[in-house]
Design a protein around this motif. Structure first.
Motif, PDB file in Angstrom:
ATOM      1  N   THR A   1       0.845  -1.196   0.000  1.00 17.81           N
ATOM      2  CA  THR A   1       0.000   0.000   0.000  1.00 17.81           C
ATOM      3  C   THR A   1       0.878   1.244   0.000  1.00 17.81           C
ATOM      4  OG1 THR A   1      -0.114  -0.012   2.429  1.00 17.81           O
ATOM      5  CG2 THR A   1      -1.883  -1.134   1.236  1.00 17.81           C
ATOM      6  N   LEU A   2       0.305   2.330  -0.473  1.00 17.37           N
ATOM      7  CA  LEU A   2       1.004   3.618  -0.468  1.00 17.37           C
ATOM      8  C   LEU A   2       0.089   4.647   0.193  1.00 17.37           C
ATOM      9  CD1 LEU A   2       3.468   5.067  -2.845  1.00 17.37           C
ATOM     10  CD2 LEU A   2       1.477   6.502  -2.436  1.00 17.37           C
ATOM     11  N   ILE A   3       0.534   5.211   1.304  1.00 20.52           N
ATOM     12  CA  ILE A   3      -0.264   6.144   2.085  1.00 20.52           C
ATOM     13  C   ILE A   3       0.185   7.574   1.797  1.00 20.52           C
ATOM     14  CG2 ILE A   3      -1.089   6.742   4.387  1.00 20.52           C
ATOM     15  CD1 ILE A   3      -1.712   3.881   3.524  1.00 20.52           C
ATOM     16  N   VAL A   4      -0.775   8.441   1.492  1.00 20.42           N
ATOM     17  CA  VAL A   4      -0.527   9.875   1.365  1.00 20.42           C
ATOM     18  C   VAL A   4      -1.073  10.534   2.622  1.00 20.42           C
ATOM     19  CG1 VAL A   4      -0.995  11.978   0.060  1.00 20.42           C
ATOM     20  CG2 VAL A   4      -0.658   9.809  -1.141  1.00 20.42           C
TER      21      VAL A   4
ATOM     22  N   VAL B   1       4.554  10.838   1.587  1.00 21.56           N
ATOM     23  CA  VAL B   1       4.162   9.686   0.760  1.00 21.56           C
ATOM     24  C   VAL B   1       4.897   8.481   1.319  1.00 21.56           C
ATOM     25  CG1 VAL B   1       4.138   8.708  -1.557  1.00 21.56           C
ATOM     26  CG2 VAL B   1       3.841  11.175  -1.244  1.00 21.56           C
ATOM     27  N   ILE B   2       4.139   7.492   1.825  1.00 17.21           N
ATOM     28  CA  ILE B   2       4.740   6.388   2.576  1.00 17.21           C
ATOM     29  C   ILE B   2       4.347   5.041   1.970  1.00 17.21           C
ATOM     30  CG2 ILE B   2       5.043   5.376   4.871  1.00 17.21           C
ATOM     31  CD1 ILE B   2       3.209   8.590   4.814  1.00 17.21           C
ATOM     32  N   PRO B   3       5.264   4.355   1.310  1.00 17.59           N
ATOM     33  CA  PRO B   3       4.974   2.990   0.835  1.00 17.59           C
ATOM     34  C   PRO B   3       5.165   1.968   1.951  1.00 17.59           C
ATOM     35  CG  PRO B   3       7.115   3.705   0.035  1.00 17.59           C
ATOM     36  CD  PRO B   3       6.570   4.832   0.861  1.00 17.59           C
ATOM     37  N   ILE B   4       4.266   0.976   2.005  1.00 17.52           N
ATOM     38  CA  ILE B   4       4.293  -0.039   3.061  1.00 17.52           C
ATOM     39  C   ILE B   4       4.163  -1.411   2.433  1.00 17.52           C
ATOM     40  CG2 ILE B   4       3.134  -0.902   5.138  1.00 17.52           C
ATOM     41  CD1 ILE B   4       2.140   1.909   5.672  1.00 17.52           C
ATOM     42  N   ILE B   5       5.028  -2.339   2.855  1.00 23.75           N
ATOM     43  CA  ILE B   5       4.966  -3.735   2.422  1.00 23.75           C
ATOM     44  C   ILE B   5       4.858  -4.603   3.664  1.00 23.75           C
ATOM     45  CG2 ILE B   5       6.123  -5.619   1.206  1.00 23.75           C
ATOM     46  CD1 ILE B   5       7.566  -3.565  -0.485  1.00 23.75           C
ATOM     47  N   ASN B   6       3.763  -5.348   3.759  1.00 19.85           N
ATOM     48  CA  ASN B   6       3.554  -6.247   4.904  1.00 19.85           C
ATOM     49  C   ASN B   6       3.752  -5.530   6.233  1.00 19.85           C
ATOM     50  OD1 ASN B   6       2.891  -8.535   3.386  1.00 19.85           O
ATOM     51  ND2 ASN B   6       5.044  -9.114   3.140  1.00 19.85           N
ATOM     52  N   HIS B   7       3.101  -4.384   6.379  1.00 16.70           N
ATOM     53  CA  HIS B   7       3.130  -3.585   7.611  1.00 16.70           C
ATOM     54  C   HIS B   7       4.488  -2.939   7.880  1.00 16.70           C
ATOM     55  CE1 HIS B   7      -0.826  -5.152   8.725  1.00 16.70           C
ATOM     56  NE2 HIS B   7      -0.385  -6.355   8.399  1.00 16.70           N
ATOM     57  N   GLN B   8       5.433  -3.020   6.956  1.00 22.32           N
ATOM     58  CA  GLN B   8       6.753  -2.427   7.140  1.00 22.32           C
ATOM     59  C   GLN B   8       6.917  -1.225   6.214  1.00 22.32           C
ATOM     60  OE1 GLN B   8       9.034  -3.378   9.472  1.00 22.32           O
ATOM     61  NE2 GLN B   8       7.527  -4.892  10.173  1.00 22.32           N
ATOM     62  N   ILE B   9       7.202  -0.062   6.804  1.00 20.80           N
ATOM     63  CA  ILE B   9       7.421   1.137   5.995  1.00 20.80           C
ATOM     64  C   ILE B   9       8.739   1.012   5.237  1.00 20.80           C
ATOM     65  CG2 ILE B   9       7.849   3.628   6.076  1.00 20.80           C
ATOM     66  CD1 ILE B   9       6.007   3.813   8.444  1.00 20.80           C
ATOM     67  N   GLN B  10       8.703   1.300   3.958  1.00 20.65           N
ATOM     68  CA  GLN B  10       9.911   1.275   3.130  1.00 20.65           C
ATOM     69  C   GLN B  10      10.541   2.673   3.172  1.00 20.65           C
ATOM     70  OE1 GLN B  10      10.655  -1.944   1.803  1.00 20.65           O
ATOM     71  NE2 GLN B  10       8.973  -2.203   3.277  1.00 20.65           N
TER      72      GLN B  10
END
Length: 448
Positions: free
Chosen positions: A156-159, A168-177
């Motif tokens: 997911t990508l959260i704005v 702008v925060i990309p997240i993979i499996n609850h982990q922020i990239q």
């Protein structure tokens, strides 16, 4: 020992979203919105702390003392006074030694500030246990991306467009990239201050009326889907176009609040009117064109595209299809439509662009935090006071991790990712500030 309740604080720069999850008396879903400020009212000749601001009768020329400056918590005396009132019997009635705490912190929070968070929680208030995280880290646990019959997406990508910045925060499996996180130095505070300057130059002197101008912004402003056409409409028919709105300024002599003038309403002789024309859409436009006021950064759509481009190529399509909006600035009318239009032109042809909007963008992080607290594995994410007293802040860093550690992302890019860009070779700013040096070039062009 398990606690009977968990206090949830989404500790924003503008407002604190607070509530309690109880295990013995059932859930308390009521969210309290508490202004995160200490306010001095000249008219009332009184100071109001946090939840007391609702008692203020004269909102003209308020003097604000904000715990947050430039996105970081720096005034701990003011913050403690606000938290004391929040935990008191007047609001939440918290028994800290028998309660757990979940609190949000800013993105890219500094280690020394994090240590003060820990000291306040365990040494000042003596909470039994707590969890500290960023607002976006809670979103995957909530219902923002919920689709009937499907599980929440893993990518997911959260704005998050809030009071101080837009992230702008990309997240993979609850982990922020963290290596792909982008920050745009435009938030609600900047928009309100810019509107104050424009109104003060063109009509009324409103430089001391932060509260009133913020209400004007929230009542009148929108994001234009056709900026130049709206600008031309205002130019051809000044104060008489379909875009123009009349805002009746509040009168605290007769105790009336400010409001947009309704059709057919007859003005009283004492009414003072503020005419909003192109200010309605040129102020929110800064989210998409920050170079209009000299910020050498890309707008939000380009920042999203740049963030996704830093992620694994085979996962990028999933991020384009799972963009979520949180934060007060995303509530502007037209924001969703404008962002969708510009992202569609930036995304690869084969990628589907999907943007998810919550029912309330301001409280979405808080609602998601409630779901996280109710999850079965919440205990594994908490640090107890006993662990803190034994190992200090090291116990907390081992469990929570840190954006500087490079746990989730490319450590070599972790600092360079914090400024908004569209890619390209790193360049130095013409006037580097003492706090940071811009590391990426902006491809946005200034309007002529």
């Amino acid at each position: 020992m398990a606690t009977s309740q968990t206090v949830v604080l989404d500790n924003g720069g503008s407002t604190i979203k607070a509530g309690i999850v109880r295990t013995d008396l059932g859930d308390d879903d009521e969210v309290r919105l508490i202004p995160n400020a200490v306010v001095r009212s000249k008219g009332d000749k009184a100071t109001f702390v946090g939840h007391e601001i609702g008692r203020c009768k004269d909102y003209s020329a308020l003097h604000y003392r904000l715990p947050f400056e430039k996105g970081y918590l720096v005034d701990w005396d003011a913050q403690k006074a606000i938290w004391d009132g929040l935990f008191s019997s007047e609001v939440l009635s918290v028994n800290a030694p028998e309660s757990s705490l979940l609190i949000t912190e800013p993105y890219f929070n500094l280690p020394n500030i994090q240590e003060i968070y820990d000291q306040f929680v365990f040494e000042e208030y003596e909470f039994h246990s707590y969890h500290r995280c960023t607002p976006a880290a809670m979103i995957p646990y909530g219902q923002l991306f919920a689709v009937e019959g499907l599980q929440n997406p893993e990518c997911t990508l959260i704005v998050d467009s809030g009071f101080s910045f837009t992230h702008v925060i990309p997240i993979i499996n609850h982990q922020i990239q963290w290596h792909a996180v982008k920050r745009l130095d435009v938030g609600g505070k900047l928009l309100t201050n810019q509107l104050k300057e424009v109104i003060s130059y063109r009509q009324w002197n409103m430089m001391d009326e932060t509260y009133i101008v913020n209400h004007v912004k929230e009542s009148c402003c929108y994001v234009s889907t056709n900026f130049f056409a709206d600008l031309e409409t205002c130019r051809l028919k000044p104060k008489k176009s379909k875009i123009a709105l009349e805002y009746i300024l509040p009168s605290y002599v007769i105790n009336t609040g400010g409001a947009v003038r309704e059709p057919g309403y007859e003005l009283a002789p004492t009414d003072q009117v503020l005419v909003m024309e192109n200010e309605r859409f040129t102020i929110p436009e800064l989210l998409f064109r920050p170079d209009d006021i000299g910020l050498e950064q890309s707008g939000l759509p380009n920042s999203i595209a740049a963030s996704i481009s830093l992620l694994a190529e085979d996962l990028q399509g999933m991020f384009w299809a799972n963009i979520g909006l949180i934060g007060g600035n995303t509530k502007f009318p037209g924001f969703y439509e404008r962002l969708m239009t510009e992202l569609r032109s930036l995304a690869p042809v084969e990628c589907d662009v999907q943007i998810y909007r919550p029912k309330d963008a301001v409280t979405e992080a808080y609602r998601s935090s409630l779901e996280f607290v109710r999850s079965a594995d919440i205990a594994a994410h908490l640090v107890s006071r006993a662990e803190y007293l034994e190992s200090g802040t090291h116990a907390i860093r081992r469990k929570f991790g840190h954006w500087q550690s490079g746990d989730s992302g490319k450590s070599g890019d972790r600092v360079m990712a914090s400024s908004s860009s569209t890619g390209g070779a790193p360049l130095l700013s013409k006037k580097p500030s003492r706090s940071r040096i811009r590391t990426t070039a902006s491809t946005s062009s200034r309007r002529r």
